[in-house]
Write an enzyme that holds these catalytic residues in place. Structure first.
Site, short mmCIF file in Angstrom:
data_model
loop_
_atom_site.label_atom_id
_atom_site.label_comp_id
_atom_site.label_asym_id
_atom_site.label_seq_id
_atom_site.Cartn_x
_atom_site.Cartn_y
_atom_site.Cartn_z
CD GLU A 34 -2.97 -0.79 -0.08
OE1 GLU A 34 -3.04 0.33 -0.59
OE2 GLU A 34 -3.60 -1.78 -0.52
CG LEU A 77 8.95 4.05 -5.45
CD1 LEU A 77 8.40 3.56 -6.76
CD2 LEU A 77 8.91 2.91 -4.44
CE1 TYR A 117 -5.90 3.83 -0.63
CE2 TYR A 117 -3.60 3.83 0.07
CZ TYR A 117 -4.61 3.33 -0.74
OH TYR A 117 -4.34 2.33 -1.61
CG ASP A 135 -7.51 5.02 -4.17
OD1 ASP A 135 -8.73 5.07 -4.49
OD2 ASP A 135 -6.70 4.29 -4.76
CB CYS A 205 -22.83 5.83 -13.81
SG CYS A 205 -21.59 7.13 -13.86
#
Ligand code: SF4
Length: 346
Positions: A34, A77, A117, A135, A205
């Site tokens: 995560e 990263l 989160y 998120d 939607c």
């Protein structure tokens, strides 16, 4: 709501990508995945995930490692505070919790670098706690699905999205549900040109039914990036080069780089040689043999314009806080991507 939840579950069952962290229940490994996946694309994240777990297979190995080793695995990263925070959290668990990983959202929130989160994701996936993950992918799906028009980032918009995420949450299987909504956002309800024709929620939607997909979620105006000018001094003698560790609360804290002069506007080589930093280091006699750049390096809130000045090391040169490293021995030192790109350029 029941029906929407089932449609999501069914779609996920058939369409989910077989990612390595989907098949595990170890909270340490889920937490690692995560944190790596924040601000990182899945393909790139997968590589780092494997590398990280190979080097730090459990919490203890991460807690007792040298910070430079952790940053080395993270090299390239970006958002390096994630790696430093992970190590701080691993130390906290090892020393304050006898090595036992927290099992609830509330306890996970005490870990450095863990926000709502990550705590929701890890607690729901590893311990089936009914916490809804919100998120960027989830925000987009929910904003479109429910036609949310509040300006993103405001309290009203966050609490509305949060409330809808909880109303949608599958209390029986919150971990898979959270992953399913994120996957739908990543694969189908993408930021531009969502693939509504393959979406299981098309008939539910609001954005689709009202033909407002391009408009939702409402967009924030992008903030202006701060521009910084980095002048790197590549000082070397025949077999070694000077590097130093970045300190202070700034980008790339803990990473290594060449000695740096930073300016707030572009400088010619002549003006750089007249700065007090240059004069203090070299006096007025040393010349740059070669200047490469400028290179533009974009970060989320900053734009770095970098030049590299090659210099022969003057006699009796000493640079406090820096060390001389043999050429070809730079490998153990974590370097910012800007420097890596420079070293590896053709
Ligand atoms: Fe997103 Fe289109 Fe599905 Fe609506 S129908 S949730 S806009 S992919």
């Amino acid at each position: 709501m029941m029906e929407i939840r089932e449609k999501i579950r069914e779609w996920y069952h058939i369409n989910k990508r077989p990612l390595p962290w989907r098949e595990i229940s170890d909270p340490y490994q889920i937490w690692v995945s995560e944190i790596i996946l924040q601000q990182t694309r899945v393909i790139q994240g997968m590589d780092y995930y494997h590398r990280f777990l190979e080097r730090f297979p459990n919490l203890e190995s991460l807690a007792i490692a040298k910070e430079a080793e952790v940053l080395k695995v993270w090299e390239g990263l970006g958002y390096y505070s994630r790696a430093r925070n992970m190590q701080a959290a691993a130390k906290y668990i090892l020393h304050e919790r006898k090595g036992v990983f927290p099992e609830t959202y509330k306890e996970m929130m005490k870990m450095k670098g863990v926000g709502p989160y990550t705590a929701a994701a890890v607690s729901s996936i590893a311990f089936h706690e009914p916490q809804a993950v919100v998120d960027g992918n989830v925000q987009r799906v929910i904003s479109r699905l429910f036609g949310i028009e509040e300006v993103p980032g405001t309290y009203t918009s966050s609490s509305r999205i949060q409330a809808e995420a909880y109303s949608l949450l599958d209390q029986e299987d919150p971990g898979n549900h959270n992953q399913a909504v994120m996957e739908l956002g990543a694969l189908v309800c993408t930021p531009t040109s969502p693939d509504c024709s393959s979406c299981p929620l098309q008939q539910d939607c609001v954005a689709y039914l009202q033909n407002r997909i391009a408009e939702l979620p409402l967009k924030n105006k992008p903030g202006k990036r701060r521009r910084r000018y980095f002048h790197y001094l590549v000082i070397q003698d025949r077999e070694a080069i000077w590097i130093g560790r970045r300190t202070g609360k700034d980008i790339w804290e803990g990473l290594f780089e060449f000695p740096l002069i930073e300016t707030t506007r572009p400088y010619s080589t002549k003006s750089l040689r007249a700065t007090s930093e240059w004069l203090n280091l070299f006096g007025s006699t040393v010349q740059a043999l070669q200047v490469t750049g400028p290179f533009r390096h974009i970060l989320s809130h900053q734009e770095i314009i970098a030049k590299f000045y090659h210099l022969n090391e003057p006699p009796d040169f000493v640079l406090e806080g820096y060390k001389k490293i043999k050429l070809g021995r730079l490998d153990p030192y974590p370097l910012p991507k800007l420097i890596l790109n420079y070293i590896n350029r053709k």
